[in-house]
Design an enzyme around this catalytic site. Structure first.
Site, short mmCIF file in Angstrom:
data_model
loop_
_atom_site.label_atom_id
_atom_site.label_comp_id
_atom_site.label_asym_id
_atom_site.label_seq_id
_atom_site.Cartn_x
_atom_site.Cartn_y
_atom_site.Cartn_z
N LYS A 19 0.61 8.97 -9.98
CA LYS A 19 1.86 8.42 -10.51
C LYS A 19 1.67 7.07 -11.19
CE LYS A 19 4.83 8.18 -7.26
NZ LYS A 19 5.15 6.78 -6.94
N ARG A 93 14.10 7.45 -3.54
CA ARG A 93 13.32 8.31 -2.64
C ARG A 93 14.19 9.15 -1.73
NH1 ARG A 93 7.97 4.95 -0.61
NH2 ARG A 93 6.95 4.84 -2.64
N ARG A 127 -11.26 7.38 -0.13
CA ARG A 127 -11.14 5.95 -0.47
C ARG A 127 -11.67 5.07 0.66
NH1 ARG A 127 -5.17 5.01 -2.97
NH2 ARG A 127 -4.65 5.10 -0.76
N ARG A 160 -8.99 2.58 5.43
CA ARG A 160 -7.71 2.09 5.93
C ARG A 160 -7.02 3.18 6.75
NH1 ARG A 160 -5.87 -2.48 2.60
NH2 ARG A 160 -3.80 -2.07 3.42
N ARG A 171 1.95 11.53 5.82
CA ARG A 171 2.67 10.89 4.71
C ARG A 171 3.14 11.91 3.69
NH1 ARG A 171 -1.48 6.94 2.31
NH2 ARG A 171 0.18 6.43 0.85
#
Length: 223
Positions: A19, A93, A127, A160, A171
């Site tokens: 996005k 959202r 990541r 993370r 999520r």
């Protein structure tokens, strides 16, 4: 492309859908001002504004920031852009937020990026971050020179909490549950356009072509 009237768009997509990249390209190619709700929220928390303090209190208590606070904040920012065409990223959202936005602005287009969850999971769990600097590496397409070490300092990289497989899937499912009513809301208004794919560079040409066509219709309509 020069528009003869203001154009308001929203971009939606789960974390890791590309996005941010697509938004930047839309802004550069088509001149829409990219408005990131996340940036606005962080700036207000850092500046300790009235709404920023209210949001921080909710976050510190482990609660979701109430829709009315988020809506007040974003709509307040939009009043500063009354004479600009914009692309809103990260808001709305929830259905309540979408309805609040609709009370003040008519949205011309909602771009929905639909990327398979297993692709996003692979992206995000690849990541690794150097926390002191914020440098982010991806073992698939932007790996560190030495595995597990920052290129500049040689210090260890960490994954993370947000990027662990379990957290990523949680999520993604939360995003799906929260935003499906928003997508249906805009679908019923006839402004939702969904773009499916697995690679941002392959999705982007379709988004760009759609918006160029949409802008041409807008310009023709007011010529």
């Amino acid at each position: 492309m020069l528009l003869h009237r203001l154009y308001r768009a929203v971009i939606m997509g789960p974390p890791g859908s590309g996005k941010g990249t697509i938004s930047g390209r839309i802004s550069k190619s088509l001149g829409l001002q990219h408005i990131s709700s996340g940036d606005i929220l962080r700036a207000n928390i850092d500046a300790q504004t009235e709404l920023g303090l209210l949001m921080k209190a909710s976050i510190d208590e482990g609660q979701l920031v109430p829709d009315q606070i988020i809506s007040r904040l974003i709509l307040g920012e939009l009043t500063l852009l009354q004479h600009s065409s914009w692309l809103l990223d990260g808001f709305p959202r929830t259905l309540s937020q979408a309805e609040s936005l609709e009370e003040s602005y008519s949205v011309d287009t909602v771009i929905n990026l639909q990327v398979p969850f297993h692709i996003i999971r692979q992206r995000l769990t690849s990541r690794w971050t150097h926390l002191p600097s914020g440098r982010v590496y991806n073992v698939d397409f932007n790996p560190p020179k030495v595995p597990g070490r920052d290129d500049v300092t040689g210090e260890p990289l960490i994954q993370r909490d947000d990027d662990t497989p379990e957290t990523v899937m949680r999520r993604l499912k939360a995003y799906q549950t929260q935003t499906e009513p928003v997508l249906e809301y805009y679908r019923s208004k006839g402004v939702l356009e969904t773009f499916r794919g697995t690679e941002t560079n392959k999705i982007w040409p379709h988004v760009e072509a759609f918006l160029h066509k949409k802008f041409a219709v807008v310009n023709k309509g007011v010529a």
